[in-house]
Design a protein around this motif. Structure first.
Motif, PDB file in Angstrom:
ATOM      1  N   GLY A  58       0.816  -1.206   0.000  1.00 27.43           N
ATOM      2  CA  GLY A  58       0.000   0.000   0.000  1.00 27.43           C
ATOM      3  C   GLY A  58       0.844   1.246   0.000  1.00 27.43           C
ATOM      4  O   GLY A  58       2.077   1.202   0.110  1.00 27.43           O
ATOM      5  N   LEU A  59       0.160   2.373  -0.125  1.00 25.23           N
ATOM      6  CA  LEU A  59       0.834   3.663  -0.084  1.00 25.23           C
ATOM      7  C   LEU A  59      -0.173   4.722   0.317  1.00 25.23           C
ATOM      8  O   LEU A  59      -1.382   4.471   0.394  1.00 25.23           O
ATOM      9  CB  LEU A  59       1.475   4.001  -1.431  1.00 25.23           C
ATOM     10  N   SER A  60       0.331   5.912   0.563  1.00 23.26           N
ATOM     11  CA  SER A  60      -0.517   7.057   0.894  1.00 23.26           C
ATOM     12  C   SER A  60      -0.575   8.004  -0.290  1.00 23.26           C
ATOM     13  O   SER A  60       0.465   8.440  -0.781  1.00 23.26           O
ATOM     14  CB  SER A  60       0.032   7.804   2.113  1.00 23.26           C
ATOM     15  N   GLY A  75      -9.859   3.152  -1.614  1.00 22.19           N
ATOM     16  CA  GLY A  75      -8.963   3.194  -0.473  1.00 22.19           C
ATOM     17  C   GLY A  75      -9.674   3.578   0.813  1.00 22.19           C
ATOM     18  O   GLY A  75     -10.829   3.217   1.032  1.00 22.19           O
ATOM     19  N   HIS A  76      -8.970   4.323   1.664  1.00 26.71           N
ATOM     20  CA  HIS A  76      -9.526   4.732   2.955  1.00 26.71           C
ATOM     21  C   HIS A  76      -9.133   6.184   3.216  1.00 26.71           C
ATOM     22  O   HIS A  76      -7.944   6.515   3.220  1.00 26.71           O
ATOM     23  CB  HIS A  76      -8.978   3.846   4.082  1.00 26.71           C
ATOM     24  N   PRO A  77     -10.111   7.069   3.433  1.00 27.99           N
ATOM     25  CA  PRO A  77      -9.783   8.480   3.678  1.00 27.99           C
ATOM     26  C   PRO A  77      -9.104   8.660   5.039  1.00 27.99           C
ATOM     27  O   PRO A  77      -9.441   8.003   6.018  1.00 27.99           O
ATOM     28  CB  PRO A  77     -11.148   9.165   3.649  1.00 27.99           C
ATOM     29  N   VAL A  78      -8.134   9.554   5.071  1.00 34.47           N
ATOM     30  CA  VAL A  78      -7.387   9.860   6.286  1.00 34.47           C
ATOM     31  C   VAL A  78      -7.477  11.360   6.535  1.00 34.47           C
ATOM     32  O   VAL A  78      -7.292  12.162   5.611  1.00 34.47           O
ATOM     33  CB  VAL A  78      -5.911   9.427   6.145  1.00 34.47           C
ATOM     34  N   ILE A 112      -5.886   1.157   4.443  1.00 40.00           N
ATOM     35  CA  ILE A 112      -5.967   1.216   2.982  1.00 40.00           C
ATOM     36  C   ILE A 112      -7.330   0.788   2.453  1.00 40.00           C
ATOM     37  O   ILE A 112      -7.577   0.883   1.254  1.00 40.00           O
ATOM     38  CB  ILE A 112      -4.854   0.381   2.307  1.00 40.00           C
ATOM     39  N   SER A 113      -8.214   0.334   3.331  1.00 40.82           N
ATOM     40  CA  SER A 113      -9.586   0.017   2.941  1.00 40.82           C
ATOM     41  C   SER A 113     -10.389  -0.162   4.220  1.00 40.82           C
ATOM     42  O   SER A 113      -9.857  -0.030   5.327  1.00 40.82           O
ATOM     43  CB  SER A 113      -9.648  -1.259   2.086  1.00 40.82           C
TER      44      SER A 113
END
Length: 371
Positions: free
Chosen positions: A43-45, A67-70, A209-210
């Motif tokens: 994964g990555l940002s 993905g997943h919001p941060v 990441i998810s």
């Protein structure tokens, strides 16, 4: 009438440029030397600048959904005690995520499907054997014996770029004295944002990441760049993570399968001279490779792809001038990211974690400026 581009390398920079080129009306062919489209790593940002660049390609929403919001980064000590919470403003605007954690396979799939959907030609298992500039034209002879005469060639084939060498652009990657580890894990409920744990032995963290998955990252310092037996990866990563406790320990103990783990040496480079020669030009890690501490390698690659497409579209009859304009827009930004990432790694090795956080904040604030 549009141009034709041959993109060498089917990673983030190469695929993003194929998307940007096709959206601008140019023909694009992407060559990936590997027989498939496997993505290296878990994964990555996608930082705010990466999402901003992806928005110009109409791909930011697809990446956010995959993905997943941060919205913040939680900095903890080795026992999990929170020492600082960083909530920078979103580059995309109020209410938008600061970044998106995403699996590399998901990001590559989105870029690949977008490029193919726009009509780009994607080929695997083939590389460029040689590049020849003659009479104002570039000829690429491929490993399958065929040849191409595109209007320009983009070398997006990574830190050990063969295209860079074929263009006579000389720079060698430098080993940063660190190995990075990544392990795919189930996302714990508390890891809805990035969590970083800093201790005397190094730095680790959890990035979602998810909805179901996250990855654990670990930086191992002062170690030779030697491969480790695959069968030992999970055990060795748990051993390195042993000094970290609190709720992180529960995540650490789920790293049991060597197939969960990837381990890579950190190499950095920055090409101080021209990024182009003749009708060939470099993008992404081929021209500038930061260490992962600034989590901005993907952002630089996608920005490169977008800016390069804009400049060649603006100057289709003067490509060398377009390449120079592209480098002028990218040079100082990329240099600052590479140098900051190297300095962060140096201070990490010295245990100066408060200074590391300050460098992160200043570096990301600079990246928030328009491209």
């Amino acid at each position: 009438m549009g141009l034709s581009v041959l993109v060498v390398g089917g990673g983030i920079a190469g695929l993003a440029h194929a998307v940007a080129a096709r959206r601008a009306g140019h023909e694009a062919e992407v060559l990936e030397v590997r027989p498939g489209w496997e993505a290296a790593g878990w994964g990555l940002s996608l930082t705010g600048p990466a999402l901003r660049a992806l928005r110009t390609l109409d791909l930011a929403d697809a990446c956010a959904e995959a993905g997943h919001p941060v919205h913040r980064t939680v900095h903890c000590d080795a026992e999990g005690v929170v020492r600082a919470v960083v909530e920078p403003p979103s580059v995309l605007g109020p209410g938008e995520p600061v970044e998106v954690g995403i699996g590399r396979p998901a990001l590559h799939r989105i870029l690949r499907e977008a490029a193919a959907g726009l009509g780009a030609t994607l080929r695997t298992g083939v590389s460029v054997a040689s590049l020849c500039h003659e009479d104002g034209q570039v000829t690429a002879r491929l490993s399958d014996g065929s040849a191409r005469t595109p209007d320009y060639v983009v070398g997006a084939d990574g830190v050990r770029s063969r295209t860079r060498a074929q263009l006579g652009l000389d720079v060698e990657p430098r080993y940063a004295g660190q190995m990075v580890w990544r392990a795919l894990v189930e996302r714990p409920d508390w890891a809805s944002d990035v969590h970083v744990f800093a201790g005397a032995s190094g730095t680790t963290g959890v990035i979602p990441i998810s909805a179901r998955q996250a990855y654990v990252f670990l930086t191992e310092s002062a170690v030779e760049a030697r491969p480790a037996p695959e069968s030992e990866l999970a055990r060795r990563m748990r051993d390195l993570l042993a000094p970290f406790g609190g709720r992180f320990a529960d995540v650490r103990d789920t790293i049991t399968d060597p197939a969960q783990v990837v381990r890579r040496p950190v190499h950095t480079l920055f090409l101080t001279g021209p990024w182009h020669a003749g009708l060939g030009v470099l993008a992404g890690d081929s021209a500038h490779a930061p260490s992962p501490q600034m989590v901005s390698g993907a952002a630089l690659a996608i920005e490169d792809a977008v800016v390069l497409a804009a400049e060649v579209t603006a100057r289709p009859d003067a490509l060398p001038e377009a390449f120079e304009a592209y480098q002028r827009r990218r040079h100082e930004r990329a240099r600052a990211v590479v140098e900051t990432s190297v300095e962060i790694g140096r201070r990490e090795r010295q245990g100066r974690h408060d200074e590391v956080r300050a460098l992160h904040q200043s570096g990301h604030a600079a990246m928030a400026a328009p491209i």
